[in-house]
Design an enzyme around this catalytic site. Structure first.
Site, PDB file in Angstrom:
ATOM      1  N   THR A  36       0.834  -1.201   0.000  1.00  0.00           N
ATOM      2  CA  THR A  36       0.000   0.000   0.000  1.00  0.00           C
ATOM      3  C   THR A  36       0.870   1.253   0.000  1.00  0.00           C
ATOM      4  O   THR A  36       0.565   2.232  -0.686  1.00  0.00           O
ATOM      5  CB  THR A  36      -0.936   0.009   1.221  1.00  0.00           C
ATOM      6  OG1 THR A  36      -1.728  -1.187   1.219  1.00  0.00           O
ATOM      7  CG2 THR A  36      -1.855   1.215   1.188  1.00  0.00           C
ATOM      8  N   GLU A 222      -4.172  -5.063  -5.213  1.00  0.00           N
ATOM      9  CA  GLU A 222      -4.684  -6.438  -5.092  1.00  0.00           C
ATOM     10  C   GLU A 222      -5.020  -7.019  -6.468  1.00  0.00           C
ATOM     11  O   GLU A 222      -6.087  -7.598  -6.681  1.00  0.00           O
ATOM     12  CB  GLU A 222      -5.918  -6.475  -4.179  1.00  0.00           C
ATOM     13  CG  GLU A 222      -5.712  -5.903  -2.794  1.00  0.00           C
ATOM     14  CD  GLU A 222      -4.883  -6.809  -1.879  1.00  0.00           C
ATOM     15  OE1 GLU A 222      -4.342  -7.814  -2.377  1.00  0.00           O
ATOM     16  OE2 GLU A 222      -4.774  -6.498  -0.679  1.00  0.00           O
TER      17      GLU A 222
END
Length: 732
Positions: A36, A222
């Site tokens: 992230t 993702e």
């Protein structure tokens, strides 16, 4: 902000990915390696160095929580810089926004509504009645899965070819086609339809060119969880698979649709194939996006090296992977413990005793299991030990009955053609409108091809207005019209309060009992709070451009209703409550804990009995890998010698996954079963023992817990039940 400030906290591999000049980059980010951070710092780097303007950024992930965190990190790093025009959201959220903006092009009503999973299932059940099909043969849940799967593959009913001999599939396609027609006539879309319809309108040249030229930088989090239609959406927006005529593409145009893509994912954490996710999309990306550059993030900032070594050894047995090896600078740490329990009761007691001795916070502990059925005994044992716990992934706030009731009122106020909402609240609270009357209304709706709301108006005009049912129906329609008028000038939270005050829902819930009624009413009050705090997840305003006669209140309401349908948080419970977290391994993805227990590591349980094929077995192994890498400091792996199934104990055998981990990496431990008499740990089944009176014997069974544990022992003179705490048994 200086660009160097963005890079100073990154390691060498992270910095290489963030600053890449490659048109297309695939970042293979292992668990706990800061994926992230890399994705958000990439956005900050592009903006700070002047390579991109905020409105040229398209960043997408899979949960509202992740999208909100991504946006927060970017805003914090760029310290208040105007981010207007940047798109950050989920695939479903952004698709919803596109359809709101281009509802005419999508052939939808301006006030179209979203069917959630429960409403979609109810709709399919009604469709089967309409088609006079037996729902015991044509199972609604299976049809729902079939329809959603086709949409996730980008396939309409008419696009599917099937042999005329395959009557079963032919009928399923006919049901799918009828379902599509019903949705279209009522202006409704389900979750899968959001993505497919957005993809379809982007196929149109002018709109496709507009968004390809606007979004020069596409970033996907993702990536291993993308399904077919999500993958194709990214390809389309990138320009890689553009169908634009060459005359519309100027190679000298700096806005050429040859856009930059940045995909972040981990093939070792792909565990959602049952939701349509394709782990193969990672490898497909390297083939479809020309001159792609791949990066590997392998330095882990979460777990100790003993935990990572176990994870690496396990996942190396998967053949279909791109490959990476996690490592950390935290080389020291506790070994990974392995506990061989007598049975599932012993396993639960072991876990509870270890937690009782834990000096830290309970919320730093997670108990992970493969199936939800395993939680019952764990919960029971934790309650006995007076250990606070929370079952993660239970009934979500927006899925609770009372919340769904209020939202159904709001949906009908916003869009009177919403049949699912009409069905839910027509008799909530009770209005003496029977099933026979409702079936007449449904029949009218089918005959005239209109909504239930319109059919009700027809019904009222043709029936005796003096009947009790007619009066109830009339009062209901007047109530909705009144709420629609009054709510148009109110703020969102005031609209919800108005519904609560006007519909007498409190009296309805109080009939369930004081305690239950109070609990439901507190949830209703929390919905008002949620509406008061509501902010769109996209930085750009989500509200569609309404015509002058429409109100701002209606725009806010439509956005809030869409948000509640797309909301993916697993719970509204207090995040600060100190309690143990119980959850399935699927629910654990993305989380981390200081101490983790993975229980039920037995053949046919984990890996599951339904996962014997090699492809499914690899996903089960990835699921175990995900569980292992949730642990920061301490990891316990547990399995049983026997486990109850349908009320009877059956032998259980260690999972094959445990055999794949070198035994030197696991430290077997013995559990001292605590009783008031400090007896040694409970003998295993088959354990030879010696009794001072009865002589030598063998332990056959045991029942009970603590000082009340009884052992069944086979002696030469026969079988005897003995109270373990009071019996002097020598273990041989």
């Amino acid at each position: 902000m200086d660009a160097s400030d963005i890079l100073h906290s990154l390691n060498q591999a992270q910095e290489a990915a963030v600053t890449t000049q490659s048109h297309h980059a695939l970042v293979l980010a292992g668990a706990g390696t800061g994926k992230t951070r890399v994705l958000t710092q990439r956005i900050c780097w592009l903006i700070t160095t002047g390579q991109a303007q905020p409105h040229q950024i398209f960043a997408v992930t899979f949960t509202n929580k992740a999208a909100a965190e991504m946006r927060h990190r970017i805003e914090t790093t760029l310290n208040g810089r105007n981010m207007k025009g940047m798109w950050i959201g989920t695939f479903h959220g952004i698709s919803h926004w596109l359809l709101r903006q281009h509802w005419e092009l999508a052939e939808l009503p301006e006030t179209f509504q979203i069917l959630d999973q429960e409403e979609q299932l109810r709709w399919i059940k009604q469709l089967l009645k309409k088609l006079k099909l037996d729902d015991k043969i044509w199972l609604p849940a299976q049809l729902q899965t079939f329809i959603n799967h086709q949409k996730e593959q980008g396939l309409r009913a008419q696009a599917l070819e099937v042999s005329s001999d395959d009557r079963w599939l032919t009928r399923k396609l006919a049901i799918y086609a009828e379902y599509e027609a019903d949705c279209k006539s009522r202006g409704m879309v389900d979750f899968a339809e959001l993505l497919l319809r957005a993809y379809e309108i982007l196929q149109q040249t002018q709109l496709q060119q507009h968004y390809q030229h606007r979004f020069r930088y596409l970033l996907v989090d993702e990536f291993q969880d993308t399904n077919v239609i999500q993958y194709e959406l990214i390809r389309l927006l990138s320009g890689v698979s553009s169908n634009l005529p060459s005359s519309l593409t100027d190679p000298k145009d700096p806005r050429s649709p040859d856009n930059y893509t940045f995909a972040v994912g981990d093939d070792d954490q792909s565990i959602y194939s049952w939701r349509g996710a394709k782990v193969a999309n990672l490898e497909q990306y390297l083939r479809d996006f020309p001159n792609s550059q791949s990066y590997r993030l392998e330095q882990n900032y979460r777990s100790t090296q003993p935990i990572l070594t176990v994870a690496n050894e396990l996942i190396a047995h998967n053949q279909q992977r791109l490959g990476k090896t996690l490592w950390t600078q935290s080389v020291n740490g506790s070994p990974v413990f392995l506990y061989d329990a007598n049975d599932d009761k012993d396993e639960a007691n072991f876990i509870a005793e270890k937690i009782s001795a834990w000096p830290g916070r309970l919320q730093d502990i997670a108990i992970l299991y493969r199936t939800t059925a395993q939680s019952r005994l764990l919960e029971e044992t934790l309650r006995q030990k007076k250990l606070s716990y929370r079952v993660y992934g239970g009934a979500r706030f927006y899925e609770r009955a009372e919340i769904r009731d209020i939202l159904a009122y709001l949906r009908l106020i916003a869009h009177s053609e919403d049949d699912a909402a009409f069905e839910r609240i027509i008799n909530t609270p009770r209005r003496s409108i029977g099933e026979r009357t409702l079936e007449k209304i449904r029949s009218l709706a089918r005959h005239h091809q209109v909504s239930l709301w319109q059919a009700t108006q027809k019904f009222l005009r043709q029936e005796d207005n003096q009947s009790k049912t007619q009066k109830s129906l009339h009062n209901f329609t007047q109530l909705i019209k009144q709420l629609e008028q009054e709510c148009s000038t109110l703020h969102l939270d005031q609209q919800i309060q108005k519904v609560l005050d006007t519909t007498k829902l409190k009296e309805h819930y109080d009939k369930e009992g004081v305690e239950e009624g109070q609990k439901r009413w507190e949830n209703c009050a929390e919905l008002v709070n949620a509406a008061r705090d509501f902010q769109p997840l996209l930085i750009e305003d989500l509200a569609p451009q309404f015509s002058s006669q429409d109100s701002a209140g209606k725009a806010a309401l439509l956005n809030f209703l869409a948000y509640t349908n797309l909301e993916s948080d697993t719970s509204r419970s207090d995040p600060n409550a100190d309690s143990i977290q119980l959850m399935t391994l699927h629910s654990a993805k993305g989380l981390e804990f200081s101490m983790v227990f993975i229980c039920g590591l037995e053949q046919n349980l984990f890996p599951h009995a339904n996962s014997l094929q090699e492809e499914k077995l690899e996903e089960e192994r990835r699921l175990f890998y995900v569980g292992i890498t949730r642990a920061r400091q301490i990891l316990y792996l547990c399995h049983c010698g026997r486990r109850r199934n349908y009320g009877r104990y059956e032998p259980a055998y260690p999972s094959r996954f445990l055999q794949e981990i070198p035994s030197a990496l696991l430290e077997p431990i013995k559990f001292t079963f605590k009783t008031h008499y400090l007896r040694p740990y409970l003998p295993k089944l088959g354990q030879p023992v010696k009794h001072p009176q009865f002589g030598k014997g063998t332990v056959l069974d045991h029942e009970g817990t603590g000082e009340y544990t009884r052992l069944l022992v086979q002696f030469a003179e026969g079988q005897k039940w003995l109270m373990f705490a009071y019996t002097d048994l020598e273990l041989l």
